[in-house]
Design a protein around this motif. Structure first.
Motif, mmCIF file in Angstrom:
data_model
loop_
_atom_site.group_PDB
_atom_site.id
_atom_site.type_symbol
_atom_site.label_atom_id
_atom_site.label_comp_id
_atom_site.label_asym_id
_atom_site.label_seq_id
_atom_site.Cartn_x
_atom_site.Cartn_y
_atom_site.Cartn_z
ATOM 1 N N TYR A 14 29.023 -26.789 -28.759
ATOM 2 C CA TYR A 14 30.131 -27.644 -29.191
ATOM 3 C C TYR A 14 29.681 -28.559 -30.332
ATOM 4 N N ILE A 15 28.439 -29.040 -30.230
ATOM 5 C CA ILE A 15 27.889 -29.896 -31.298
ATOM 6 C C ILE A 15 27.743 -29.083 -32.583
ATOM 7 N N ALA A 18 31.062 -28.790 -34.225
ATOM 8 C CA ALA A 18 31.427 -30.055 -34.878
ATOM 9 C C ALA A 18 30.684 -30.212 -36.199
ATOM 10 N N PHE A 21 32.306 -27.782 -38.816
ATOM 11 C CA PHE A 21 33.590 -28.283 -39.315
ATOM 12 C C PHE A 21 33.399 -29.538 -40.163
ATOM 13 N N SER A 22 32.456 -30.385 -39.774
ATOM 14 C CA SER A 22 32.175 -31.598 -40.564
ATOM 15 C C SER A 22 31.625 -31.226 -41.936
ATOM 16 N N GLN A 41 22.997 -27.535 -37.706
ATOM 17 C CA GLN A 41 23.585 -26.627 -36.712
ATOM 18 C C GLN A 41 22.748 -25.353 -36.581
#
Length: 198
Positions: A14-15, A18, A21-22, A41
């Motif tokens: 999930y991180i 994020a 997308f960031s 990531q």
């Protein structure tokens, strides 16, 4: 018993999502920030599998989710790099469908494969040729981005000859990945049409 959705490796996933997308917000405005988030990531990608094994939190969902995140990240990057980048992204998603129809153990399946595909996949890609192929798959789009935005040349002062050598090296690895991808798509088509030929 902990829900599979709360397994530590999946929380890392999930991180990673994020971070991907960031990073999109910085693609055109701040290449260094984009690369930093994208690399973060990628580093977490190497960590989640090790933690899954150590914590005994491996799962079919986790294996599926990890590849989904990989494909989303690389697909986003390829599509933004080139107008035709969606061809590469589409191929990776097509391979995802074909390989995961074989189940969680698709990497070790005994499907009859050409010599080069067998050598690339030998020991679960943990050979020099397998590592070279994985580098081409994962690093090439980021290297191209860093090259085109000037991060390699202006920020990191990598000589242009080294930049182009990196592109050639990683493109060759990506070509090996394409050979493996093509094999799995072809094998899946044969599997789907096996009853039609009888």
């Amino acid at each position: 018993m902990t829900s599979v959705f709360l397994y530590v490796p999946n929380i890392i996933g999930y991180i990673r999502l994020a971070l991907i997308f960031s990073s999109c917000f910085f693609y055109s405005t701040n290449a260094v920030v984009f690369i930093s988030l994208y690399l973060a990531q990628s580093i977490l990608d190497g960590l989640d599998g090790a933690l899954a094994r150590k914590l005994k939190q491996t799962s079919a969902f986790g294996a599926w989710f990890d590849v989904v995140i990989d494909n989303l990240g690389r697909g986003m990057l390829w599509c933004r790099l080139f107008k035709w980048g969606y061809f590469i992204a589409a191929m990776e998603w097509l391979v995802f469908v074909c390989t995961h129809s074989l189940g969680a153990q698709w990497k070790t399946t005994k499907v009859q494969a050409p010599w080069i595909v067998s050598k690339v996949m030998e020991k679960n890609f943990k050979t020099p040729l397998g590592t070279f192929t994985i580098l081409g798959l994962f690093v090439l789009p980021l290297w191209l981005y860093a090259h085109y935005t000037g991060v390699l040349g202006k920020t990191l002062r990598v000589p242009i000859s080294v930049q182009y050598a990196g592109i050639a090296f990683l493109s060759t690895g990506r070509a090996f990945a394409f050979a493996v991808e093509s094999h799995f798509v072809y094998s899946h088509i044969l599997y789907l049409t096996r009853d039609e030929d009888k």
